[in-house]
Design an enzyme around this catalytic site. Structure first.
Site, PDB file in Angstrom:
ATOM      1  N   HIS A  13      75.352  48.939  52.122  1.00 29.56           N
ATOM      2  CA  HIS A  13      75.745  47.539  51.922  1.00 29.56           C
ATOM      3  C   HIS A  13      75.372  46.739  53.162  1.00 29.56           C
ATOM      4  CE1 HIS A  13      79.167  44.642  50.391  1.00 29.56           C
ATOM      5  NE2 HIS A  13      78.161  43.964  50.929  1.00 29.56           N
TER       6      HIS A  13
ATOM      7  N   HIS B 110      73.130  43.159  53.840  1.00 31.68           N
ATOM      8  CA  HIS B 110      72.274  42.042  53.403  1.00 31.68           C
ATOM      9  C   HIS B 110      71.288  41.826  54.539  1.00 31.68           C
ATOM     10  CE1 HIS B 110      75.155  40.922  50.200  1.00 31.68           C
ATOM     11  NE2 HIS B 110      76.018  41.457  51.046  1.00 31.68           N
TER      12      HIS B 110
ATOM     13  N   HIS C 239      78.801  43.072  43.889  1.00 35.01           N
ATOM     14  CA  HIS C 239      79.968  42.734  44.697  1.00 35.01           C
ATOM     15  C   HIS C 239      81.115  42.416  43.740  1.00 35.01           C
ATOM     16  CE1 HIS C 239      77.153  42.389  47.961  1.00 35.01           C
ATOM     17  NE2 HIS C 239      78.023  41.853  48.805  1.00 35.01           N
TER      18      HIS C 239
ATOM     19  N   GLU D 108      86.080  41.621  46.517  1.00 37.16           N
ATOM     20  CA  GLU D 108      86.066  41.280  47.950  1.00 37.16           C
ATOM     21  C   GLU D 108      87.172  40.242  48.146  1.00 37.16           C
ATOM     22  OE1 GLU D 108      82.516  39.302  49.327  1.00 37.16           O
ATOM     23  OE2 GLU D 108      83.054  39.510  51.449  1.00 37.16           O
TER      24      GLU D 108
ATOM     25  N   ASP E 182      77.516  45.040  56.102  1.00 33.21           N
ATOM     26  CA  ASP E 182      77.457  43.799  55.320  1.00 33.21           C
ATOM     27  C   ASP E 182      76.472  42.795  55.931  1.00 33.21           C
ATOM     28  OD1 ASP E 182      78.068  42.255  53.128  1.00 33.21           O
ATOM     29  OD2 ASP E 182      80.093  41.716  53.756  1.00 33.21           O
ATOM     30  N   ASP E 183      76.927  42.041  56.943  1.00 31.76           N
ATOM     31  CA  ASP E 183      76.081  41.046  57.607  1.00 31.76           C
ATOM     32  C   ASP E 183      76.299  41.186  59.113  1.00 31.76           C
ATOM     33  OD1 ASP E 183      75.187  39.277  55.181  1.00 31.76           O
ATOM     34  OD2 ASP E 183      77.335  39.612  54.923  1.00 31.76           O
TER      35      ASP E 183
HETATM   36  N1  HPA Z   1      79.855  38.730  49.927  1.00 39.25           N
HETATM   37  C1  HPA Z   1      79.179  38.044  49.013  1.00 39.25           C
HETATM   38  N2  HPA Z   1      77.947  37.615  49.218  1.00 39.25           N
HETATM   39  C2  HPA Z   1      77.354  37.885  50.376  1.00 39.25           C
HETATM   40  C3  HPA Z   1      78.009  38.601  51.354  1.00 39.25           C
HETATM   41  C4  HPA Z   1      79.318  39.060  51.116  1.00 39.25           C
HETATM   42  O1  HPA Z   1      79.991  39.713  51.940  1.00 39.25           O
HETATM   43  N3  HPA Z   1      77.147  38.692  52.388  1.00 39.25           N
HETATM   44  C5  HPA Z   1      76.005  38.077  52.030  1.00 39.25           C
HETATM   45  N4  HPA Z   1      76.135  37.575  50.809  1.00 39.25           N
HETATM   46 ZN    ZN Z   2      77.987  41.954  50.929  1.00 35.66          ZN
END
Ligand code: HPA
Ligand code: ZN
Length: 354
Positions: free
Chosen positions: A33, A35, A213, A216, A294-295
């Site tokens: 996971h 991006h 996703h 979250e 994630d990011d």
């Molecule tokens: N959630 C949803 N969309 C996203 C995320 C995330 O954590 N990171 C990049 N796009």
């Molecule tokens: Zn994500």
């Protein structure tokens, strides 16, 4: 998948707590996971902006970093899409991914399944070909330079329409052999998985692997509809599932991997205090939870930072680390022979600490 022997697990339990950080750093990892646009560090954003003549609404790197004070998912996404606006050419996508792979290699990531958001780019006139070829070239180079097996997962933006997703799939058709699967990301609340039922059904017919996703910020019902309507194989995040005991049992029973992102959850205030994170609860319920970044450029850490910080904050053990390591390889889209090889490498590192 072979099950670890009891005496091996007992030896893992005997690893002293002070050795845990070194073990977490050394263990081979699969990142499921990430991006790739979320790996753009501020320095690279400004370098690409200069290279491409793109104007940014921030005075410089420090000014941009100061804007990374998120209150929820949307407040992050607004800045994340602004950062991605510097990506124009295949070389930019390549350079971004290579910077990520260098970080991943330093964290002992041996397999990476990269999300990318083509609609963020095609909407600005960037051809799908530039996006895919730039990233795919980097994936090949990651293997040669770092020994990382990397694959691509195309994500549809859920705040846009299903029609838009279908148009994106159409643009991606010439490149489907370079993509292992599709996912669903962006603003979750108000955009339930079922909005994309038909495009996911089509992707399934095309032989693509499916993830989304869900859970979250959104409710457990979104996790259920991702499974039942979209028929995804993995849930990205999924941490809200703990509010639905029946769903928890199902996730464990059906061995649905959850790609959990601790520092993301902290920074987007899903768990404002990392000590409250429910990763341990998910693992102890028998769920195939994994740790991911994630990011990482936006949330303050790559894979090792996520492991080290969530372990320190919540008191997870070497046994949890082993479980997380196995879960990620088992939950990956690698073939069975590759999974067996990854697991053997994981066992060798744990044996060297036990
Ligand atoms: N959630 C949803 N969309 C996203 C995320 C995330 O954590 N990171 C990049 N796009
Ligand atoms: Zn994500």
């Amino acid at each position: 998948m072979n099950t670890p022997a009891d005496d091996f697990l007992s030896a893992i339990d005997a690893i002293p707590a002070e050795r845990l950080p070194a073990l977490l750093r050394a263990m081979p990892k699969a990142e499921l996971h990430i991006h790739i646009e979320g790996s753009l560090e501020p320095e690279l954003i400004f370098a690409l902006a200069a290279r491409n003549g793109v104007a940014l609404p921030y005075a410089g790197v420090d000014d941009l970093r100061r804007a990374y004070a998120f209150t929820d998912l949307q407040s992050f996404l607004d800045i994340y899409y602004a950062g991605a606006s510097v990506l124009l050419h295949a070389q930019d996508f390549h350079d971004m991914a290579m910077a990520y792979f260098a970080r991943a290699a330093a964290d002992e990531v041996v397999r990476a399944e990269l999300f990318f958001d083509p609609q963020t780019h095609t909407a600005r006139g960037v051809p799908m070909r530039a996006v895919v070829e730039g990233l795919e070239g980097a994936c090949r180079e990651a293997k040669a330079r770092h020994g990382i097996d990397a694959v691509l997962i195309l994500c549809f933006l859920r705040h846009l329409s299903e029609e838009d997703a279908f148009a994106t799939l159409e643009q991606a058709m010439p490149f489907l052999d370079r993509i292992v699967g599709v996912g669903l990301d962006s603003s979750e609340l108000g955009h339930p998985p079922e909005k994309f039922a038909r495009v996911f059904a089509r992707c399934r017919e095309l032989g693509l692997r499916l993830v989304a996703h869900a859970g979250e910020e959104g409710p457990p019902a979104y996790v259920r509809s991702a499974l039942d309507v979209l028929r995804v194989e993995r849930i990205d995040h999924g941490v809200q599932s703990v509010h639905d005991p029946e769903l928890m049992e199902r996730l464990a029973r059906e061995r649905i991997p959850l790609t959990v992102c601790p520092l993301s959850n902290q920074k987007l205030r899903v768990f404002p205090d990392l000590a409250d994170h429910n990763l341990g609860r998910l693992l102890d319920a028998g769920i195939v939870a994994t740790v991911n970044s994630d990011d990482p450029a936006y949330f303050g850490g790559y894979m090792n930072d996520n492991f080290l910080q969530v372990f320190a904050a919540t008191g997870l053990t070497a046994r949890h680390a082993y479980r997380l390591g196995r879960n990620a390889f088992e939950g990956s889209f690698a073939d069975d022979a590759a999974k067996a090889a990854y697991l053997a490498r994981l066992d060798a590192v744990f044996r060297s600490f036990a």
